[in-house]
Design a protein around this motif. Structure first.
Motif: not given
Length: 226
Positions: A78-81, A86-88, A172-175
């Motif tokens: 669900a992380c948009a950026d 990093l906040t997660l 997700r970071l790779a996306e």
């Protein structure tokens, strides 16, 4: 008066009923006991029955370890950026002792140096720095990305459960910041690409490259040209 055993035996044989009555009057209640005792003394107290020990309480059933969150339901999806990612990580219990080290350098360069876990050894970091310098790169044109955001206890090998816990984060970071080139340092790092990414197989041959370019054909000669 005490009768000798022979006289008592003859009297018993002559009149058994009289001999039995004599024993009853004398206070005898049993004919033979396991241990001799003085019949004129008070009988020993009867042993008080001891209560049976209560059964030990049954051990509480051991709680099974929580199953890893499926990748499709992982909160990293669900992380948009990247800042949200990093906040997660900052909400994980590991962040109470040290900040996460998911990546270092320039993600926008699209060149990843992928490792399995953060390594704070200055000698190891210097080796990677010199490897990048040998191909004319530095951390302004590459990013050091770790499959685990925190070092393992005792610098041990990452466990399968820990990798399953954080793999959705790296995916997700790779996306969000897709790399063009990935340099995997170690088999655990290479496993992110799947079981087919075996370092031993990659060392023994070359992978398929682009097809060779054909030289351009010369233009056809015109008729009548000298």
């Amino acid at each position: 008066m005490t009768l000798p055993p022979a006289a008592f035996a003859s009297s018993v044989a002559a009149d058994p009923a009289a001999a039995l009555a004599f024993l009853v009057n004398a206070g005898a209640d049993v004919a033979v006991t396991e241990q001799p005792r003085r019949w004129l003394d008070a009988p020993p107290p009867k042993a008080t029955p001891q209560p049976e020990p209560a059964p030990a309480p049954a051990a509480a059933p051991r709680m099974a370890a929580p199953a890893p969150v499926p990748a499709a339901d992982h909160p990293a999806r669900a992380c948009a950026d990247v800042p949200a990612l990093l906040t997660l990580l900052g909400r994980f219990p590991d962040a109470r002792t040290r900040p996460p080290m998911l990546f270092h350098g320039a993600l926008e360069a699209r060149v990843w140096v992928l490792i399995d876990r953060p390594d704070t050894d200055p000698a190891h970091r210097d080796t990677i720095d010199r490897m990048l310098a040998a191909i004319d790169l530095d951390w302004s044109r590459a990013a050091l990305v770790s499959r685990l955001p925190w070092p393992t206890p005792g610098d041990g090998e990452p466990t399968a459960s820990a990798l399953a816990r954080f793999t959705p984060v790296v995916e997700r970071l790779a996306e969000l910041a897709p790399p063009t080139y990935v340099l995997a340092l170690g088999q655990v790092a290479a496993d992110l690409a799947g079981s087919q990414a075996r370092l031993g197989r990659a060392r023994v041959g070359w992978g398929p490259g682009p097809p060779p370019r054909r030289p351009p054909r010369p233009p056809p000669a015109r008729r009548g040209a000298p």
